[in-house]
Motif scaffolding. Structure first.
Motif, PDB file in Angstrom:
ATOM      1  N   THR A   1      71.253  34.286  33.531  1.00 33.29           N
ATOM      2  CA  THR A   1      71.334  33.280  34.609  1.00 33.29           C
ATOM      3  C   THR A   1      72.739  33.267  35.194  1.00 33.29           C
ATOM      4  O   THR A   1      73.724  33.550  34.498  1.00 33.29           O
ATOM      5  CB  THR A   1      70.965  31.855  34.109  1.00 33.29           C
ATOM      6  OG1 THR A   1      71.588  31.650  32.861  1.00 33.29           O
ATOM      7  CG2 THR A   1      69.482  31.666  33.966  1.00 33.29           C
ATOM      8  N   MET A   2      72.759  32.984  36.518  1.00 28.23           N
ATOM      9  CA  MET A   2      74.037  33.026  37.246  1.00 28.23           C
ATOM     10  C   MET A   2      74.124  31.831  38.172  1.00 28.23           C
ATOM     11  O   MET A   2      73.091  31.275  38.565  1.00 28.23           O
ATOM     12  CB  MET A   2      74.072  34.264  38.155  1.00 28.23           C
ATOM     13  CG  MET A   2      74.142  35.558  37.467  1.00 28.23           C
ATOM     14  SD  MET A   2      73.729  36.814  38.677  1.00 28.23           S
ATOM     15  CE  MET A   2      71.984  36.761  38.662  1.00 28.23           C
ATOM     16  N   ASP A   3      75.335  31.524  38.558  1.00 25.24           N
ATOM     17  CA  ASP A   3      75.470  30.484  39.587  1.00 25.24           C
ATOM     18  C   ASP A   3      75.429  31.140  40.966  1.00 25.24           C
ATOM     19  O   ASP A   3      75.195  32.348  41.079  1.00 25.24           O
ATOM     20  CB  ASP A   3      76.763  29.677  39.371  1.00 25.24           C
ATOM     21  CG  ASP A   3      78.009  30.529  39.564  1.00 25.24           C
ATOM     22  OD1 ASP A   3      77.895  31.638  40.144  1.00 25.24           O
ATOM     23  OD2 ASP A   3      79.096  30.100  39.130  1.00 25.24           O
ATOM     24  N   GLU A   4      75.659  30.315  41.973  1.00 24.30           N
ATOM     25  CA  GLU A   4      75.532  30.814  43.360  1.00 24.30           C
ATOM     26  C   GLU A   4      76.505  31.941  43.685  1.00 24.30           C
ATOM     27  O   GLU A   4      76.314  32.680  44.633  1.00 24.30           O
ATOM     28  CB  GLU A   4      75.766  29.664  44.338  1.00 24.30           C
ATOM     29  CG  GLU A   4      74.624  28.664  44.304  1.00 24.30           C
ATOM     30  CD  GLU A   4      74.793  27.602  45.387  1.00 24.30           C
ATOM     31  OE1 GLU A   4      73.870  26.826  45.573  1.00 24.30           O
ATOM     32  OE2 GLU A   4      75.869  27.583  46.038  1.00 24.30           O
ATOM     33  N   ASN A   5      77.550  32.061  42.878  1.00 23.37           N
ATOM     34  CA  ASN A   5      78.544  33.120  43.151  1.00 23.37           C
ATOM     35  C   ASN A   5      78.322  34.369  42.307  1.00 23.37           C
ATOM     36  O   ASN A   5      79.159  35.260  42.263  1.00 23.37           O
ATOM     37  CB  ASN A   5      79.952  32.581  42.898  1.00 23.37           C
ATOM     38  CG  ASN A   5      80.227  31.391  43.778  1.00 23.37           C
ATOM     39  OD1 ASN A   5      79.968  31.459  44.985  1.00 23.37           O
ATOM     40  ND2 ASN A   5      80.694  30.295  43.195  1.00 23.37           N
ATOM     41  N   GLY A   6      77.191  34.380  41.588  1.00 19.06           N
ATOM     42  CA  GLY A   6      76.896  35.561  40.772  1.00 19.06           C
ATOM     43  C   GLY A   6      77.679  35.559  39.471  1.00 19.06           C
ATOM     44  O   GLY A   6      77.812  36.603  38.821  1.00 19.06           O
ATOM     45  N   ILE A   7      78.207  34.404  39.083  1.00 15.49           N
ATOM     46  CA  ILE A   7      78.944  34.321  37.816  1.00 15.49           C
ATOM     47  C   ILE A   7      77.947  33.983  36.703  1.00 15.49           C
ATOM     48  O   ILE A   7      77.165  33.038  36.814  1.00 15.49           O
ATOM     49  CB  ILE A   7      80.059  33.240  37.883  1.00 15.49           C
ATOM     50  CG1 ILE A   7      81.039  33.564  39.017  1.00 15.49           C
ATOM     51  CG2 ILE A   7      80.782  33.105  36.540  1.00 15.49           C
ATOM     52  CD1 ILE A   7      81.758  34.896  38.888  1.00 15.49           C
ATOM     53  N   VAL A   8      77.996  34.774  35.638  1.00 21.19           N
ATOM     54  CA  VAL A   8      77.020  34.657  34.561  1.00 21.19           C
ATOM     55  C   VAL A   8      77.234  33.360  33.782  1.00 21.19           C
ATOM     56  O   VAL A   8      78.370  33.040  33.388  1.00 21.19           O
ATOM     57  CB  VAL A   8      77.142  35.874  33.608  1.00 21.19           C
ATOM     58  CG1 VAL A   8      76.204  35.725  32.417  1.00 21.19           C
ATOM     59  CG2 VAL A   8      76.855  37.171  34.365  1.00 21.19           C
ATOM     60  N   THR A   9      76.126  32.624  33.583  1.00 23.80           N
ATOM     61  CA  THR A   9      76.232  31.372  32.815  1.00 23.80           C
ATOM     62  C   THR A   9      75.486  31.447  31.486  1.00 23.80           C
ATOM     63  O   THR A   9      75.741  30.688  30.576  1.00 23.80           O
ATOM     64  CB  THR A   9      75.681  30.186  33.635  1.00 23.80           C
ATOM     65  OG1 THR A   9      74.348  30.509  34.046  1.00 23.80           O
ATOM     66  CG2 THR A   9      76.538  29.899  34.846  1.00 23.80           C
ATOM     67  N   HIS A  10      74.498  32.346  31.385  1.00 21.55           N
ATOM     68  CA  HIS A  10      73.764  32.470  30.125  1.00 21.55           C
ATOM     69  C   HIS A  10      73.151  33.874  30.030  1.00 21.55           C
ATOM     70  O   HIS A  10      72.725  34.438  31.038  1.00 21.55           O
ATOM     71  CB  HIS A  10      72.633  31.425  30.069  1.00 21.55           C
ATOM     72  CG  HIS A  10      71.849  31.500  28.798  1.00 21.55           C
ATOM     73  ND1 HIS A  10      70.705  32.253  28.682  1.00 21.55           N
ATOM     74  CD2 HIS A  10      72.090  30.944  27.571  1.00 21.55           C
ATOM     75  CE1 HIS A  10      70.253  32.150  27.447  1.00 21.55           C
ATOM     76  NE2 HIS A  10      71.076  31.369  26.748  1.00 21.55           N
TER      77      HIS A  10
ATOM     78  N   ILE B   1      78.191  39.312  37.619  1.00 23.81           N
ATOM     79  CA  ILE B   1      77.052  40.185  37.278  1.00 23.81           C
ATOM     80  C   ILE B   1      77.365  41.647  37.638  1.00 23.81           C
ATOM     81  O   ILE B   1      76.802  42.586  37.087  1.00 23.81           O
ATOM     82  CB  ILE B   1      75.765  39.697  37.994  1.00 23.81           C
ATOM     83  CG1 ILE B   1      74.519  40.495  37.571  1.00 23.81           C
ATOM     84  CG2 ILE B   1      75.896  39.774  39.503  1.00 23.81           C
ATOM     85  CD1 ILE B   1      73.988  40.134  36.244  1.00 23.81           C
ATOM     86  N   ALA B   2      78.339  41.825  38.558  1.00 24.25           N
ATOM     87  CA  ALA B   2      78.724  43.173  38.983  1.00 24.25           C
ATOM     88  C   ALA B   2      79.261  43.997  37.807  1.00 24.25           C
ATOM     89  O   ALA B   2      79.309  45.221  37.861  1.00 24.25           O
ATOM     90  CB  ALA B   2      79.748  43.105  40.096  1.00 24.25           C
ATOM     91  N   LEU B   3      79.632  43.300  36.722  1.00 25.16           N
ATOM     92  CA  LEU B   3      80.095  44.014  35.526  1.00 25.16           C
ATOM     93  C   LEU B   3      78.958  44.892  34.973  1.00 25.16           C
ATOM     94  O   LEU B   3      79.175  46.012  34.518  1.00 25.16           O
ATOM     95  CB  LEU B   3      80.509  42.976  34.473  1.00 25.16           C
ATOM     96  CG  LEU B   3      81.154  43.476  33.183  1.00 25.16           C
ATOM     97  CD1 LEU B   3      82.506  44.121  33.477  1.00 25.16           C
ATOM     98  CD2 LEU B   3      81.353  42.306  32.207  1.00 25.16           C
ATOM     99  N   LEU B   4      77.734  44.343  35.036  1.00 23.70           N
ATOM    100  CA  LEU B   4      76.578  45.074  34.511  1.00 23.70           C
ATOM    101  C   LEU B   4      75.919  45.948  35.574  1.00 23.70           C
ATOM    102  O   LEU B   4      75.374  47.001  35.280  1.00 23.70           O
ATOM    103  CB  LEU B   4      75.520  44.093  33.977  1.00 23.70           C
ATOM    104  CG  LEU B   4      75.961  43.161  32.859  1.00 23.70           C
ATOM    105  CD1 LEU B   4      74.808  42.263  32.456  1.00 23.70           C
ATOM    106  CD2 LEU B   4      76.420  43.973  31.669  1.00 23.70           C
TER     107      LEU B   4
END
Ligand code: ADP
Length: 384
Positions: A29-38, A59-62
């Protein structure tokens, strides 16, 4: 006592957690900026990153998508349009694991609304195994294609080698006759004891043999030029009838009788004539070689039989009363380069099987026939 709304919500959350934790897909799961939260455990299993390293990262890391295709971009355009459909559905992408290796993944990205804010869930399925299987299939197909091309090349080489041997065999007889009669004529003339009637007879034989030699060369030339031809409607019985002339000498010298049992009124087949002729010749030559290796004194015979199997198929069988083929050998005879002959190449059956396969039929050994060997091939009854 019925569960309170709080209890029900807790139970539902526990169920969802169990599903997410045990899924084989990575669920992030991510927030609106694509930052992973879970992330769930499968994410670590697929990409190798511990959860602590992922949470808070992009998420761009993956999924380091090419510029313009970043997930953040998709999320952004979703936010602008605001539809409720999945943002991305089952798109194949290339992911990256912690050691930098590329992983083929299928991504579905969905938007959800929690407490008035939007979140995004990425479901990533690892496609590595499927890709590996596809690669293996592709490699096998390429290998099959290469083997086929190799066989076709060998086929051409082998056909010309076979033809030269055939021409040499067939020409030998008239040439020997010519040499013998010419020698006899010379002796008669040199001795002055010539009887013009006898000399004329000898010259007659010489002329006939020379014509026969010319005939043989014409026949082989015809075969070579036909070799360039493509598919045509062919009367299979006529084709079979023409084959034995090319190994007549072998059969005669080995005392082998040949019988044709050809079914009348067979429909024509759409084939490359010279290739099917070549198959019949290989089968005939093999039968003849097998019979020549027989030490018994009984009659030696080969039968070529044609028949209609159904509305769709014709069948041609070549049967001999030679030594036959043991089960152990039967498993290997169609392999390229397998031969039990001193000067064999082991290509005849392999090439024949390729030719018949290319024509949509099958070439097989009749394993039920035990009084010698029987090979048969089928061809589809089909017009152009
Ligand atoms: P080659 O004739 O050069 O050996 P083939 O692929 O045509 O190559 O045949 C492979 C082998 O199959 C032969 O060496 C022989 O052992 C066996 N074989 C083929 N036809 C017959 C037959 N009619 N009877 C017995 N053995 C046969």
């Amino acid at each position: 006592m019925p569960a309170s709304p709080d209890d029900a919500a807790l139970q539902q959350a526990a169920r969802c957690k169990a599903i997410v934790d045990n899924a084989v897909e990575a669920i992030i799961t991510m927030d609106e900026n694509g930052i992973v939260t879970h992330v769930n455990p499968a994410t670590t299993a697929i990409f190798g990153y511990p959860p602590g390293e992922l949470i808070g990262s992009s998420i761009a890391l993956l999924i380091p998508a090419p510029p313009g295709e970043e997930l953040e971009h998709s999320i952004q355009s979703y936010l602008e349009t605001g539809t409720d459909t999945p943002v991305i559905s089952r798109r194949e992408l290339s992911g990256r694991s912690t050691d930098g290796a590329r992983i083929a993944v299928e991504l579905t990205l969905v938007a959800i609304r929690v407490d008035g804010t939007r979140e995004f869930t990425a479901i990533l399925r690892d496609l590595s195994e499927r890709k590996l299987a596809e690669d293996l299939i592709r490699q096998r197909d390429q290998q099959t294609l290469r083997t086929r091309e190799h066989l076709a090349r060998l086929d051409r080489l082998y056909i010309s080698a076979e033809m030269s041997t055939g021409i040499a065999h067939e020409l030998n007889q008239p040439l020997t006759t010519i040499a013998l009669y010419a020698q006899a004529c010379r002796r008669l003339i040199e001795n002055g004891a010539g009887d013009p009637a006898v000399e004329l007879q000898a010259l007659d034989r010489i002329e006939k043999s020379a014509r026969q030699a010319g005939e043989i060369i014409r026949e082989f030339r015809g075969l070579v030029s036909r070799h360039k031809a493509g598919h045509e409607q062919v009367d299979i019985n006529r084709l079979i009838e023409n084959c034995p002339t090319l190994i007549e000498h072998d059969l005669l010298s080995r005392n082998i009788s040949l019988k044709l049992e050809l079914a009348p009124n067979l429909p024509s087949v759409h084939v490359i004539q010279v290739q099917i002729q070549q198959v019949v010749l290989y089968l005939l030559r093999n039968a003849s070689d097998a019979l020549a290796s027989e030490t018994g004194t009984g009659p030696k015979w080969i039968v070529i039989r044609s028949e209609r199997l159904s509305d769709l198929w014709l069948r041609v069988a070549v049967r001999d009363n030679g030594p036959g083929i043991s089960n152990a050998l039967a498993a290997r005879i169609f392999q390229p380069f397998f031969t039990t002959k001193k000067n064999g190449m082991g290509m005849g059956l392999a090439i024949s099987q390729t030719i018949i396969g290319d024509h949509g039929g099958e070439l097989r050994l009749n394993e039920d026939y035990r009084a010698g060997a029987e090979f048969y091939f089928t061809l589809p009854i089909r017009t152009a």
